[in-house]
Design a protein around this motif. Structure first.
Motif, PDB file in Angstrom:
ATOM      1  N   THR A 147       0.835  -1.199   0.000  1.00 54.62           N
ATOM      2  CA  THR A 147       0.000   0.000   0.000  1.00 54.62           C
ATOM      3  C   THR A 147       0.871   1.250   0.000  1.00 54.62           C
ATOM      4  N   LYS A 148       1.916   1.251   0.818  1.00 58.34           N
ATOM      5  CA  LYS A 148       2.828   2.401   0.871  1.00 58.34           C
ATOM      6  C   LYS A 148       3.530   2.605  -0.470  1.00 58.34           C
ATOM      7  N   LEU A 149       3.984   1.505  -1.074  1.00 61.18           N
ATOM      8  CA  LEU A 149       4.657   1.620  -2.366  1.00 61.18           C
ATOM      9  C   LEU A 149       3.727   2.161  -3.444  1.00 61.18           C
ATOM     10  N   LYS A 150       2.500   1.667  -3.472  1.00 61.08           N
ATOM     11  CA  LYS A 150       1.538   2.143  -4.467  1.00 61.08           C
ATOM     12  C   LYS A 150       1.248   3.628  -4.275  1.00 61.08           C
ATOM     13  N   PHE A 151       1.098   4.038  -3.028  1.00 63.63           N
ATOM     14  CA  PHE A 151       0.821   5.446  -2.750  1.00 63.63           C
ATOM     15  C   PHE A 151       2.007   6.308  -3.156  1.00 63.63           C
ATOM     16  N   ALA A 152       3.210   5.870  -2.804  1.00 56.34           N
ATOM     17  CA  ALA A 152       4.408   6.627  -3.162  1.00 56.34           C
ATOM     18  C   ALA A 152       4.564   6.726  -4.680  1.00 56.34           C
ATOM     19  N   HIS A 153       4.219   5.671  -5.380  1.00 56.99           N
ATOM     20  CA  HIS A 153       4.325   5.668  -6.840  1.00 56.99           C
ATOM     21  C   HIS A 153       3.262   6.561  -7.471  1.00 56.99           C
ATOM     22  N   ALA A 154       2.104   6.647  -6.854  1.00 58.97           N
ATOM     23  CA  ALA A 154       1.040   7.504  -7.385  1.00 58.97           C
ATOM     24  C   ALA A 154       1.381   8.978  -7.197  1.00 58.97           C
ATOM     25  N   VAL A 155       2.003   9.299  -6.077  1.00 58.16           N
ATOM     26  CA  VAL A 155       2.345  10.686  -5.793  1.00 58.16           C
ATOM     27  C   VAL A 155       3.501  11.136  -6.683  1.00 58.16           C
ATOM     28  N   SER A 156       4.566  10.366  -6.682  1.00 59.47           N
ATOM     29  CA  SER A 156       5.700  10.650  -7.558  1.00 59.47           C
ATOM     30  C   SER A 156       6.346   9.310  -7.895  1.00 59.47           C
ATOM     31  N   ALA A 157       6.910   9.231  -9.059  1.00 59.75           N
ATOM     32  CA  ALA A 157       7.464   7.963  -9.517  1.00 59.75           C
ATOM     33  C   ALA A 157       8.552   7.470  -8.557  1.00 59.75           C
ATOM     34  N   ILE A 158       8.421   6.211  -8.145  1.00 54.17           N
ATOM     35  CA  ILE A 158       9.452   5.652  -7.273  1.00 54.17           C
ATOM     36  C   ILE A 158      10.641   5.233  -8.134  1.00 54.17           C
ATOM     37  N   GLU A 159      11.781   5.081  -7.481  1.00 51.74           N
ATOM     38  CA  GLU A 159      13.018   4.809  -8.205  1.00 51.74           C
ATOM     39  C   GLU A 159      12.960   3.487  -8.968  1.00 51.74           C
ATOM     40  N   ASN A 160      12.394   2.452  -8.348  1.00 47.93           N
ATOM     41  CA  ASN A 160      12.322   1.144  -8.986  1.00 47.93           C
ATOM     42  C   ASN A 160      10.892   0.611  -8.885  1.00 47.93           C
TER      43      ASN A 160
END
Length: 71
Positions: A26-39
């Motif tokens: 859930t945290k990864l999906k949220f972080a990716h939605a807000v700004s692109a995650i590194e990987n």
């Protein structure tokens, strides 16, 4: 996480680990939605780990059911 590592966990540890990994997803999906995650492939890895954990938990419950019905 390798399947051999998963089989070494107890059932209680499996349930706890599933909860941790779902929260992580859930945290990864949220972080990716807000700004692109590194990987972004980390999301796929976490999803597959959750699936492996759930598979092992299901297998253990099925084996437990078979053992109880045999008695």
């Amino acid at each position: 996480m390798k399947y051999s590592e998963i089989t070494e966990l107890s059932t209680e540890e499996l349930v706890a680990r599933i909860g941790e990994e779902k929260a992580n997803l859930t945290k990864l999906k949220f972080a990716h939605a807000v700004s692109a995650i590194e990987n972004p492939l980390r999301i796929n890895k976490v999803r597959k780990d959750i699936a492996r954990l759930n598979t092992e938990l299901t297998n253990r419950k099925a084996a437990e059911a078979v053992n109880q019905s045999a008695e």
